[in-house]
Design a protein around this motif. Structure first.
Motif, PDB file in Angstrom:
ATOM      1  N   LEU A  35       0.823  -1.204   0.000  1.00 15.41           N
ATOM      2  CA  LEU A  35       0.000   0.000   0.000  1.00 15.41           C
ATOM      3  C   LEU A  35       0.862   1.261   0.000  1.00 15.41           C
ATOM      4  N   GLU A  36       1.928   1.247   0.781  1.00 13.72           N
ATOM      5  CA  GLU A  36       2.845   2.381   0.800  1.00 13.72           C
ATOM      6  C   GLU A  36       3.551   2.522  -0.545  1.00 13.72           C
ATOM      7  N   TYR A  37       3.995   1.408  -1.105  1.00  9.35           N
ATOM      8  CA  TYR A  37       4.733   1.410  -2.363  1.00  9.35           C
ATOM      9  C   TYR A  37       3.874   1.926  -3.514  1.00  9.35           C
ATOM     10  N   MET A  38       2.611   1.528  -3.554  1.00 11.80           N
ATOM     11  CA  MET A  38       1.743   1.900  -4.669  1.00 11.80           C
ATOM     12  C   MET A  38       1.422   3.390  -4.699  1.00 11.80           C
ATOM     13  N   ARG A  39       1.663   4.081  -3.607  1.00  5.58           N
ATOM     14  CA  ARG A  39       1.457   5.533  -3.628  1.00  5.58           C
ATOM     15  C   ARG A  39       2.365   6.218  -4.639  1.00  5.58           C
ATOM     16  N   GLY A  40       3.478   5.590  -4.975  1.00  5.39           N
ATOM     17  CA  GLY A  40       4.413   6.162  -5.943  1.00  5.39           C
ATOM     18  C   GLY A  40       4.031   5.914  -7.390  1.00  5.39           C
ATOM     19  N   PHE A  41       2.879   5.290  -7.631  1.00  9.84           N
ATOM     20  CA  PHE A  41       2.495   4.935  -8.996  1.00  9.84           C
ATOM     21  C   PHE A  41       1.138   5.495  -9.386  1.00  9.84           C
ATOM     22  N   LYS A  42       0.768   6.627  -8.792  1.00  9.55           N
ATOM     23  CA  LYS A  42      -0.511   7.236  -9.126  1.00  9.55           C
ATOM     24  C   LYS A  42      -0.557   7.539 -10.633  1.00  9.55           C
ATOM     25  N   GLY A  43      -1.649   7.193 -11.260  1.00  4.42           N
ATOM     26  CA  GLY A  43      -1.788   7.397 -12.689  1.00  4.42           C
ATOM     27  C   GLY A  43      -1.356   6.196 -13.513  1.00  4.42           C
ATOM     28  N   LEU A  44      -0.561   5.322 -12.933  1.00  7.36           N
ATOM     29  CA  LEU A  44      -0.123   4.112 -13.626  1.00  7.36           C
ATOM     30  C   LEU A  44      -0.670   2.852 -12.965  1.00  7.36           C
ATOM     31  N   GLY A  45      -0.763   2.881 -11.632  1.00  3.98           N
ATOM     32  CA  GLY A  45      -1.231   1.715 -10.900  1.00  3.98           C
ATOM     33  C   GLY A  45      -2.434   2.048 -10.037  1.00  3.98           C
ATOM     34  N   THR A  46      -3.354   1.094  -9.924  1.00  6.48           N
ATOM     35  CA  THR A  46      -4.508   1.234  -9.051  1.00  6.48           C
ATOM     36  C   THR A  46      -4.571   0.034  -8.109  1.00  6.48           C
ATOM     37  N   VAL A  47      -5.356   0.182  -7.035  1.00  6.11           N
ATOM     38  CA  VAL A  47      -5.308  -0.761  -5.911  1.00  6.11           C
ATOM     39  C   VAL A  47      -6.704  -1.239  -5.545  1.00  6.11           C
ATOM     40  N   GLU A  48      -6.825  -2.560  -5.381  1.00  3.60           N
ATOM     41  CA  GLU A  48      -8.024  -3.160  -4.804  1.00  3.60           C
ATOM     42  C   GLU A  48      -7.686  -3.743  -3.438  1.00  3.60           C
ATOM     43  N   VAL A  49      -8.583  -3.518  -2.467  1.00  2.00           N
ATOM     44  CA  VAL A  49      -8.496  -4.148  -1.153  1.00  2.00           C
ATOM     45  C   VAL A  49      -9.774  -4.958  -0.951  1.00  2.00           C
TER      46      VAL A  49
END
Length: 453
Positions: A255-269
């Motif tokens: 979750l912390e790591y994916m903050r650096g990929f806004k616009g390229l990566g999205t997250v499902e929980v």
């Protein structure tokens, strides 16, 4: 606002209009949350505002209730074709509408895997015959069909490509960087990933023996297994410029790591990670807590909630994946991963709303607008003129305990049996048709296939 109503927003002369259905006096989560009416015609929303003088074939009193844009579960395994004693499209989607879900996206790893144009056509036929709610379909990415995915991904009703970069049988698995990069370079739409590192999974499996406690599951599939998988995938996504949606993110590190990929990566929980905590869940539920990636300890539970409220999560899903009781009661690690969940998704999240863990508006963003945005679902995700007249209508004060007798999936169990919920779905409206009201399913299956941009 006058007498709890706003003025009409979508049509001139709306007071003289006739509608197929009017939802009267509910607290509506539209552009803003307010008490208002909704007028619908031909399956679409056509008016929001004071419709007390308008007429309709069906006028529904929603006073005291909240009207949400139709909830979408973006991560469901309906299992058909497969074992009908475990799950079917008919029973799984019936459970969905009983639980307030108006649409779902169905995974491709069935007995007839959805990995070709012919399989897509066969799946369409099944859906149109049997579904109670609207459905989008994933197409599975495999090493064999990589050259064809740029064509398959734009087939009508395909929500996304689903790739297992770990934790799958060989025919479904794309575990090496060369093949993953080739897939990412052949097409343009977002790719959805099960992100666990296959090499680490295989190496760590040698450390454990059959019959160890079920809590061993979260030790085997450790944080680094998931985090390494996500780091590899996002490095390739950045290299190729291909957008990536990481499914069922389960660790604080990811979750912390994916903050650096806004616009390229999205997250499902998943709702499970927001509701259950290891190792207690394993000790209480045994094999009925086994899923992949695993339920983790409270550090990751807390991180998931922090990410939800910080805006770092795009979707919440159930990963509904039924198995028989016999299979779930096998000793670890012979227990298959997968839990029932589509029917309990909305009640559990409403209970979290009432507990103050998130707002109802944030819930709607993550479970309606979020899935529609990430996957490009046409007409879904919002209460606004021109959108599908699909609504999840809830009573925030209704209290009810989840019981296995309520579950429609033929497997007949839920890991949330006995969970007392405050807040419950009382009506499911799909394209202007009431599909469920007060725990009663109406009419017959009328689900349609969803279009995607």
């Amino acid at each position: 606002m006058k007498n709890g109503y706003t003025s009409p927003k979508a049509e001139q002369g709306v007071h003289m209009q006739h509608f197929d259905i009017i939802l009267k006096g509910g607290t509506v989560l539209a552009e803003k949350t307010e008490v208002t009416d909704i007028g619908c015609r031909h399956g679409r929303i056509v008016a929001l505002g004071d419709l007390r003088t308008a007429t309709a074939e069906n006028i529904v009193d929603c006073r005291g209730l909240h009207v949400l844009p139709g909830i979408i579960d973006p991560h469901v395994h309906l299992r058909e074709p497969g074992d009908p004693t475990v799950e079917t499209i008919y029973d799984g989607t019936k459970g969905a509408i009983l639980g307030g879900v108006t649409a779902l996206f169905d995974m491709p790893n069935t007995r007839d895997p959805v990995v070709s144009g012919e399989a897509i056509a066969r799946k369409r036929d099944l859906v149109l015959q049997k579904a109670w709610c609207d459905i989008g379909m994933y197409v599975g990415g495999t090493k064999a069909n990589i050259p064809h995915l740029n064509t398959l991904e734009v087939e009508e009703n395909i929500c996304a490509i689903k790739v297992f970069s770990g934790s799958a049988p060989p025919d479904y698995l794309i575990e090496d960087d060369t093949s993953l990069e080739a897939l990412m370079r052949n097409g343009t739409r977002t790719v959805c990933y099960h992100s666990e590192d296959q090499t680490r999974l295989e190496e760590r499996r040698k450390l454990f023996t059959v019959g160890q406690p079920y809590r061993t599951h979260m030790e085997w599939r450790d944080v680094e297994c998931a985090f390494l998988g996500t780091r590899r995938l996002m490095a390739l996504a950045r290299k190729t410029g291909r957008k990536a949606h990481i499914l069922h993110v389960s660790t604080a590190e990811e979750l912390e790591y994916m903050r650096g990929f806004k616009g390229l990566g999205t997250v499902e929980v998943l709702v499970n990670y927001l509701t259950q905590v290891g190792p207690e869940a394993y000790d209480r539920l045994g094999g009925y807590a086994i899923m992949n990636p695993p339920i983790r300890d409270k550090r990751h539970y807390d991180a998931s909630w922090a990410a939800v409220n910080a805006g770092d999560v795009d979707c919440i899903g159930s990963d509904h994946a039924p198995h028989s009781r016999e299979a779930k009661e096998r000793p670890w690690p012979l227990t298959p991963g997968g839990l029932t969940g589509v029917q309990t998704l909305v009640p559990l999240m409403l209970d979290h709303v009432n507990a103050g863990r998130l707002s109802l508006e944030r819930m709607a963003q993550l479970m309606s607008a979020g899935p529609a945005r990430v996957y490009g679902a046409v007409g879904k995700g919002h209460i606004a003129s021109g959108y599908d007249a699909s609504f999840t209508i809830v009573d925030l004060h209704k209290e009810r305990t989840i019981e296995e007798s309520w579950i429609t999936s033929p497997c007949g169990w839920t890991p949330f049996a006995g969970h007392h919920c405050t807040g419950w779905p009382v009506m499911t409206v799909i394209r202007g048709n009431i599909a469920m009201r007060e725990d009663t399913v109406l009419d017959s299956p009328a689900g349609q296939l969803i279009s995607f941009r």
